[in-house]
Write an enzyme that holds these catalytic residues in place. Structure first.
Site: not given
Length: 366
Positions: A79, A139
């Site tokens: 991400d 994350e």
């Protein structure tokens, strides 16, 4: 154009790793919408017969099973932070090239590292150690949503048999051992509200917070030697809230404090340190994550540092190496790009840095 979740992009894992980075960046993958990139990564890995592949949500684990004497983990998150809104920003999606410099969201954090993982997964059919490749979601948001944390909870057996882990976060080609811990506190003062024209009738809670700021400003942060590396600590007010209107004496004030502490301190020790400094105030801890010792004395870590020819440095920020450390797996950060460019409107990475990272890890594992 960026790829949507209704399309599965075919990734070329055997071409130029810098162009693979661009292809990954072109799939928009802001935290919470990682399905499209996870689909592409999963499809590419399942096409490699020497790997076993498991998917949990938008996290993927691929493993070799060659019976080697040791196993290492290579991990990276899929991400990114949200796209910039500044007109003319180059840190967006899709990516763009300026000569050999690649611009766009995720260029440094951390599509270059993910591309290196994928290129290694395709090329290393007979590595000298068994390898577990981990690609995970969420994350860049609160820790409770972390795809790596979910893998630890759901499939610990796929991670805990490793003796060493590398997180391919951007380090500019250095090896950054371990990481500092981090915790946040809410320090509260209370007063009595009154009309600001009759301030003597109230007690100003913001003014009562002044000693908190004075103590923090006077605080001398420590540098602590841990396993051969010097970790710089920091303790700072990062936000302050108080007041309800321009003509009201505030009766409540909160100062948010962030402490970045050396990995030799436990969460309990770090908590006690802050409370001692702010004795006399109402202190509530709101968040905490332990640091990770560098573990550079582990043979696998020492051989890695020697193979890549990079000097070892401390990691001042918190990264997911701490999750591996909590599992008893020494871990370091090593990846292409400058971490100072992460999340910026000018996020970019040099193609040579991605290629050099791939070459270094190939030397070590081939």
């Amino acid at each position: 154009m960026s790829t949507t979740s209704s399309e599965t992009l075919s990734l070329d894992l055997r071409g130029d790793v810098a162009h693979l980075t661009a292809a990954l960046m072109d799939i928009e993958s802001v935290s919470g919408i990682e399905t499209a990139i996870a689909d592409a990564v999963e499809a590419a890995l399942r096409a490699l017969p020497h790997l076993s592949v498991l998917r949990d949500g938008d996290a993927i684990v691929a493993r070799t099973s060659l019976g080697r004497a040791q196993r290492v983990v290579l991990a990276g998150h899929l991400d990114t932070v949200p796209l910039p809104t500044t007109p003319g920003s180059r840190g967006t999606v899709p990516s763009s090239w300026d000569g050999e410099t690649l611009y766009g969201r995720g260029a440094t954090d951390m599509k270059g590292g993910v591309a290196v993982q994928l290129a290694l997964a395709a090329a290393l059919t007979e590595p000298n150690a068994d390898v577990t490749y981990v690609f995970y979601d969420h994350e860049e948001v609160e820790a409770s949503l972390s795809g790596l944390g979910r893998l630890v909870d759901h499939h610990p057996e796929l991670l805990t048999d490793a003796s060493f882990a590398i997180l391919l976060e951007p380090t500019n080609g250095a090896v950054e051992g371990g990481c500092n811990g981090t915790m946040r506190f809410k320090v509260t003062t209370t007063g009595r509200a009154a009309h600001s024209a009759r301030a003597w009738m109230g007690e100003n809670a913001i003014h009562k917070a002044a000693p908190i700021l004075t103590r923090l400003a006077a605080h001398e942060p420590a540098t602590i030697h841990v396993d051969g590396l010097d970790y710089r600590e920091s303790l700072n007010a990062v936000r302050i809230h108080g007041g309800v209107a321009g003509n009201v004496i505030p009766d409540h004030c909160e100062v948010e404090v962030n402490y970045r502490f050396a990995p030799s301190r436990s969460i309990e020790e770090a908590d006690a340190y802050v409370r001692e400094l702010l004795e006399g105030f109402d202190v509530e801890r709101t968040d905490a994550a332990a640091g990770a010792r560098p573990g550079l004395d582990v043979p696998a870590a020492a051989s890695f540092v020697a193979a890549v020819g990079a000097r070892a440095l401390p990691k001042y920020g918190w990264t997911d190496v701490a999750r591996f450390s909590a599992l008893g797996i020494p871990a370091v950060n090593f990846g292409p790009g400058d971490a100072l460019l992460a999340h910026s409107d000018n996020e970019h990475v040099e193609a040579a840095a991605i290629r050099e990272c791939l070459a270094a890890l190939t030397r070590w594992l081939a």
